[in-house]
Design an enzyme around this catalytic site. Structure first.
Site, PDB file in Angstrom:
ATOM      1  NE  ARG A   1      -2.027  -1.920   2.769  1.00  0.00           N
ATOM      2  CZ  ARG A   1      -2.202  -3.165   2.356  1.00  0.00           C
ATOM      3  NH1 ARG A   1      -3.190  -3.457   1.567  1.00  0.00           N
ATOM      4  NH2 ARG A   1      -1.392  -4.139   2.722  1.00  0.00           N
ATOM      5  CB  THR A   2       3.321   2.630   2.397  1.00  0.00           C
ATOM      6  OG1 THR A   2       2.493   2.240   3.491  1.00  0.00           O
ATOM      7  CG2 THR A   2       3.915   3.997   2.674  1.00  0.00           C
TER       8      THR A   2
HETATM    9  C1  NCD Z   1       1.314  -0.903   8.196  1.00  0.00           C
HETATM   10  C2  NCD Z   1       2.813  -0.824   8.385  1.00  0.00           C
HETATM   11  O1  NCD Z   1       3.574  -1.098   7.465  1.00  0.00           O
HETATM   12  O2  NCD Z   1       3.187  -0.445   9.483  1.00  0.00           O
HETATM   13  N1  NCD Z   1       0.970  -1.095   6.867  1.00  0.00           N
HETATM   14  C3  NCD Z   1       0.801  -0.001   6.088  1.00  0.00           C
HETATM   15  O3  NCD Z   1       1.711   0.723   5.793  1.00  0.00           O
HETATM   16  N2  NCD Z   1      -0.449   0.277   5.718  1.00  0.00           N
HETATM   17  C4  NCD Z   1       0.638  -1.850   9.106  1.00  0.00           C
HETATM   18  C5  NCD Z   1       1.164  -3.236   9.213  1.00  0.00           C
HETATM   19  O4  NCD Z   1       2.062  -3.650   8.483  1.00  0.00           O
HETATM   20  O5  NCD Z   1       0.640  -3.959  10.066  1.00  0.00           O
END
Ligand code: NCD
Length: 304
Positions: free
Chosen positions: A51-52
């Site tokens: 996602r990020t």
């Molecule tokens: C999170 C992360 O990477 O901290 N994911 C994200 O970036 N949406 C949450 C996770 O990995 O649990």
């Protein structure tokens, strides 16, 4: 040079500017399609991400910019023994902004010293994850019209969950926020976050039971047990699946509650919750891209 390393000192005015622009981008995307023409974003991911990293890439591309980088440091000169300092000096010579994720807390802050361009922290170990919080704040604002006046339950791995740590920083800036921390004792919030809350005079409750607290919450923020942060596999096995929100359990929640999760989920929310209108975790993904567009403009446009 402006970086985004943490939200510890975020101002509400800064947030409001970012959010206002985000709404405008959603309403009028073509007005922003050339905002980043000729600009290059470096995407430096030393830890897994879907996602990020793609949200940032999509954000930059939708603004007309271009993206380069790696999602596996073994394909960079890090595999030949290049120091992080040198990698940062090199990549930030090529780019106008750099997004970095690493497994060590404090990495983004450290690399900002060597950087030739703004640095965005996309997660530093179990420490913080400010841009996930921007996605979270956007989702809350979109659904509730404002951020203040909420009781939020943070549930799961509060010790290692960096999204929770950043969310605490940010929400503490808004009026009338009540927190309840829901975790087993071994996954409780780090003392650093507790100290932060205390320093701002914010009280919070603690519970090990999701069912006990759920009926009182405006927002339930579920998190994954952070497998990759456990040195001891047996310890992880003990905690995994400790809280699972099911459709049956959701019957305890308020009719207007929001169910949030930064994703990816492992076994915190069962798929039968997805069709409930209170489940907004995929909206966090949607808004995450637009608020990142707004952030890129904020950091790369001189007048802000
Ligand atoms: C999170 C992360 O990477 O901290 N994911 C994200 O970036 N949406 C949450 C996770 O990995 O649990």
């Amino acid at each position: 040079m402006k970086h985004l390393i943490t939200l510890e000192n975020m101002s509400v005015e800064w947030w409001e500017r970012l959010y206002k622009r985000c709404r405008d981008i959603i309403a009028n995307p073509s007005d922003y399609a050339h905002e980043m023409d000729g600009r290059v974003m470096a995407s430096l991911f030393y830890e897994p991400s879907s996602r990020t990293s793609f949200s940032f890439q999509a954000a930059m591309m939708r603004l007309g910019g271009k993206v380069m980088g790696f999602s596996d440091p073994n394909t960079s000169s890090a595999a030949k023994g290049e120091t992080l300092a040198d990698t940062i000096r090199v990549f930030t010579t090529f780019s106008d902004v750099a997004v970095i994720r690493a497994s060590v807390a404090g990495t983004a802050e450290e690399v900002a010293r060597w950087s030739h361009c703004p640095i965005i922290n996309a997660g530093d170990g179990g420490h913080t994850h400010p841009t996930q919080t921007l996605a979270d704040l956007t989702t809350i604002s979109m659904y509730r019209g404002k951020i203040g006046g909420i009781h939020i339950g943070l549930c799961g791995d509060l010790r290692n969950g960096r999204t929770v740590h950043s969310l605490i920083h940010a929400l503490s800036k808004f009026p009338d926020i009540k927190f309840t921390m829901i975790s087993p004792a071994g996954l409780a919030l780090p003392s650093e976050s507790e100290t932060y809350l205390r320093s701002r005079g914010i009280e919070y409750g603690i519970s090990e039971s999701l069912e006990d607290v759920l009926p009182e919450l405006d927002i339930l923020y579920m998190t994954r047990v952070q497998k990759e942060r456990f040195a001891d596999r047996a310890e992880f096995e003990r905690y995994k699946g400790v809280y699972l929100l099911t459709k049956d359990k959701l019957a305890l929640a308020r009719k207007d509650a929001l169910i949030m999760h930064p994703l990816p989920r492992a076994d915190e929310i069962s798929p039968d919750v997805d069709s409930d209108p209170r489940a907004v975790y995929f909206d966090q993904v949607f808004y995450g891209m637009y608020i990142r567009m707004s952030l890129l403009i904020e950091l790369l446009t001189p007048e802000f």
